[in-house]
Scaffold this motif. Structure first.
Motif, PDB file in Angstrom:
ATOM      1  N   PHE A   2     -45.250  16.764 -46.088  1.00 19.12           N
ATOM      2  CA  PHE A   2     -44.276  16.261 -47.044  1.00 19.12           C
ATOM      3  C   PHE A   2     -42.862  16.770 -46.760  1.00 19.12           C
ATOM      4  N   ASP A   6     -36.493  13.473 -43.007  1.00 19.76           N
ATOM      5  CA  ASP A   6     -36.284  12.178 -43.646  1.00 19.76           C
ATOM      6  C   ASP A   6     -34.788  11.895 -43.691  1.00 19.76           C
ATOM      7  N   ARG A  11     -37.347   7.441 -46.240  1.00 17.33           N
ATOM      8  CA  ARG A  11     -38.750   7.331 -46.674  1.00 17.33           C
ATOM      9  C   ARG A  11     -38.864   7.476 -48.177  1.00 17.33           C
ATOM     10  N   LEU A  12     -38.087   8.374 -48.753  1.00 19.50           N
ATOM     11  CA  LEU A  12     -38.128   8.566 -50.199  1.00 19.50           C
ATOM     12  C   LEU A  12     -37.705   7.295 -50.923  1.00 19.50           C
ATOM     13  N   SER A  15     -40.249   4.471 -50.651  1.00 16.84           N
ATOM     14  CA  SER A  15     -41.434   4.795 -51.448  1.00 16.84           C
ATOM     15  C   SER A  15     -41.189   4.507 -52.926  1.00 16.84           C
ATOM     16  N   PHE A 267     -46.822   5.628 -54.101  1.00 14.12           N
ATOM     17  CA  PHE A 267     -45.740   6.452 -53.537  1.00 14.12           C
ATOM     18  C   PHE A 267     -46.249   7.264 -52.353  1.00 14.12           C
ATOM     19  N   TYR A 271     -44.857   7.189 -48.541  1.00 13.04           N
ATOM     20  CA  TYR A 271     -44.107   8.380 -48.130  1.00 13.04           C
ATOM     21  C   TYR A 271     -44.762   9.113 -46.975  1.00 13.04           C
ATOM     22  N   THR A 272     -46.091   9.068 -46.897  1.00 11.28           N
ATOM     23  CA  THR A 272     -46.789   9.832 -45.850  1.00 11.28           C
ATOM     24  C   THR A 272     -47.224   8.981 -44.665  1.00 11.28           C
TER      25      THR A 272
END
Length: 496
Positions: A2, A6, A11-12, A15, A267, A271-272
Motif C-alpha cells: 500500500f 503513486d 492510483r488513489l 480508486s 477501492f 488501488y492494489t
C-alpha cells in the motif's frame, strides 16, 4: 504494497473514482426497479469499464466504452440461451476465450473488449441467467455503462489532465509466433482443462476454475510469469477465503454493512492492482463472498469450494504454458531488456538534441516510453525475483539488472528535466558524454538505431549550471550501463 509509489496520487484518484462510479451505477439500477441479480450485473459492467479501458486519450477511452455493449450483450444473451445445454455452452465459451485473447493483438482496445466479452459469459454462469432475464440484464448493463461513463468523462476525467501512457507494443511475430495468437491457444487449453476438471469438483460452481485460468493469462507473456501469477492468485484467494470466514459469513448478507465492505473491496481492487496481484485477488475473493451473501447462498463450504476451483484453474494454466507452445522466461526477458536499453539510448539522444537547441526533439515522450518498458521488464523478471525462487544466483542477477535499469531510468529522467529548462544550454562536452552512453549501449546490444547528431558548441562558457547537471546525469547513466554488462553477460538470467 500500500506504500508503493503513486506519482500524483493517480492510483488513489482512480480508486476513489471507481467507488463513486460503481456505487452510482448500482444505485441507478436499484432506482430503476431492477432485481438484485441485474444490479450485480450492472455493477460488474461498470467495474470492467473503469478497470480495463486504458486507451491513452479520453476520446479513445470513450470509444472503447461505447463498443463494450456491442461486444458484450450478444455474448450475454448467447450464454443465457445455452445455460441448459452444457456441452454447447462450454464449446461456445472456449470460442469466446480464444477470440478474447486473440483480440489483444489490436492493443488496449482489443484487450478491454476481450475481457468484457469473457466476463459477460461468466456473469451468466454466476447468476444462472436464463432467457427471461435478458431484458433486465441488458437494461442494467446499459444504465451502468452510461453512469460509469458520466463519472469518468464528465464528473471526474482524471485522464484529461494526465493522459495515460501508451502501453508498450508486444514483441513482433507472425503466425503462432505472435504473442496474442500463442496465448489464445494456451488460454483456451487452460480453460478447457479448468471447465472439465472444475465440473468434476463442483457441477454448480465450475465456472470459478475457468475464470481463474483466464485471469492468470492477463498480462503474462512467459511460462514463468504465468506460473507466478497462478501462485499469487492462489495466495490471494486463500487470504480472501480466511477473511470471508471471519467477516462475510457472520454478516449474513446485511445490506448496509455489506454495501460498505463492497465499497472497500472495490477501492482495494483498483488501488492494489498495479503493485500486487495477490492483494487484488484478496479483495476480489472477499467481494465475491459479499455478493454471494447478498444473494443468500453464502456458507463456509462455498468459500472452500472457490479455493479448490481456483487451484484447478491455476493448475490448468500451468499445464497449458508448459505443454502448449511454451515460451521461456529467458526469451521474453531478453526481448524486453533489449527494448528498454534501446529506450535509454533514445531518451538520452533526444535530451541531448534538445539541449543542443532542437526544439522538435521530445525527450519527455521518450522517458514515458522508457517507464512503460521498465514496467514490462519487471513483469518479465518477476519469476526470477520471486522470493520462493530456489535459484539464488539467478535471483541475485535479476535483482541487479532491475536495480541498474531503475538507475538508468532515474538518470534519464534527470537529464530530461534539465533539457526542459529553458536556461539550460549546449556544451561541447555533452556530445562527447552522449557518445560514451551510445558506446555503452552498443557494448550491450551490438548496435543502436541512430546516433545523436553532434552539434558545435554555441559558445556558452564551460561549467554552465544546466550543462553541468546534464553531464552529471550522463556520467551516472554511463556507469550504470557499463555495470549492466556483468549480470547480462555470461550465464543467462534464466534457462530455456
Amino acid at each position: 504494497m500500500f506504500s508503493a509509489p503513486d506519482p500524483g496520487l493517480f492510483r488513489l484518484r482512480i480508486s476513489l473514482r471507481a467507488v463513486l462510479g460503481i456505487g452510482l451505477a448500482v444505485a441507478v439500477c436499484e432506482s430503476a426497479g431492477l432485481s438484485l441479480p441485474a444490479s450485480i450485473t450492472g455493477g460488474l459492467a461498470a467495474l470492467l469499464a473503469l478497470f480495463t479501458v486504458a486507451d491513452p486519450t479520453a476520446r479513445g477511452q470513450a470509444l472503447t466504452t461505447a463498443l463494450m455493449p456491442v461486444v458484450g450483450l450478444p455474448v450475454l444473451a448467447l450464454a443465457s440461451f445455452l445455460h441448459g445445454v452444457p456441452a454447447v455452452r462450454d464449446a461456445v465459451w472456449l470460442a469466446v476465450v480464444f477470440a478474447g485473447v486473440y483480440a489483444r493483438r489490436w492493443g488496449t482496445r482489443g484487450h478491454a473488449l476481450g475481457i468484457f466479452a469473457f466476463m459477460m459469459f461468466f456473469v451468466a454462469q454466476f447468476l444462472h441467467a436464463v432467457p427471461d432475464r435478458i431484458p433486465e440484464l441488458y437494461a442494467a448493463v446499459g444504465l451502468s455503462l452510461a453512469t460509469a461513463s458520466a463519472v469518468r468523462f464528465g464528473v471526474w476525467c482524471i485522464e484529461r489532465r494526465r493522459p495515460l501512457p501508451a502501453a508498450p507494443a508486444p514483441p513482433a511475430g507472425r503466425g503462432l509466433g505472435r504473442p496474442a495468437t500463442r496465448q489464445a491457444f494456451q488460454a483456451t487449453a487452460a480453460c478447457a482443462f479448468a471447465a472439465a476438471v472444475g465440473q468434476v469438483v463442483s457441477h454448480e460452481r465450475w465456472y470459478w476454475a475457468v475464470s481463474a485460468a483466464w485471469w492468470i493469462f492477463v498480462n503474462a507473456a512467459s511460462r514463468g510469469e504465468t506460473l507466478v501469477r497462478g501462485v499469487r492468485r492462489v495466495v490471494g484467494t486463500v487470504a480472501g477465503v480466511a477473511a470471508g470466514l471471519a467477516i462475510t459469513v457472520p454478516l449474513h448478507g446485511a445490506p448496509i454493512a455489506t454495501a460498505a465492505l463492497i465499497a472497500v473491496c472495490v477501492f482495494g481492487i483498483f488501488y492494489t492492482a498495479a503493485p500486487s496481484y495477490s492483494w487484488m485477488m484478496f479483495f476480489v475473493t472477499v467481494l465475491a463472498g459479499l455478493l454471494y451473501g447478498l444473494l443468500g447462498v453464502l456458507h463456509p463450504g462455498l468459500l472452500g469450494l472457490r479455493l479448490a476451483e481456483t487451484g484447478v484453474g491455476a493448475l490448468g494454466a500451468a499445464l497449458a504454458v508448459a505443454l502448449v507452445l511454451p515460451v521461456t522466461t529467458h526469451a521474453v526477458t531478453d526481448q524486453w531488456v533489449r527494448r528498454a536499453l534501446h529506450a535509454v539510448h533514445d531518451c538520452t539522444a533526444a535530451a541531448t538534441r534538445r539541449l543542443a537547441g532542437d526544439a522538435a526533439s521530445e525527450p519527455a515522450a521518450r522517458a514515458a516510453e522508457l517507464e512503460g518498458l521498465l514496467g514490462r521488464v519487471r513483469l518479465a523478471l518477476a519469476p526470477l525475483v520471486y522470493p520462493l525462487n530456489p535459484l539464488r544466483a539467478r535471483r541475485a542477477r535479476a535483482l541487479r539488472v532491475l536495480a541498474l535499469l531503475d538507475e538508468c531510468a532515474r538518470q534519464a529522467r534527470g537529464l530530461v528535466a534539465v533539457a526542459a529548462d529553458p536556461d539550460a544550454s549546449h556544451d561541447a562536452r555533452l556530445t562527447a558524454a552522449c557518445r560514451r552512453v551510445e558506446t555503452a549501449v552498443e557494448a550491450l546490444l551490438g548496435a543502436v538505431p541512430e546516433r545523436a547528431a553532434g552539434v558545435p558548441s554555441t559558445g556558452v562558457p564551460d561549467h554552465h549550471p544546466g550543462a553541468e547537471q546534464a553531464l552529471g546525469h550522463l556520467h551516472d547513466l554511463e556507469r550504470a550501463l557499463v555495470a549492466l554488462a556483468t549480470p547480462l553477460r555470461g550465464s543467462s538470467l534464466a534457462q530455456a
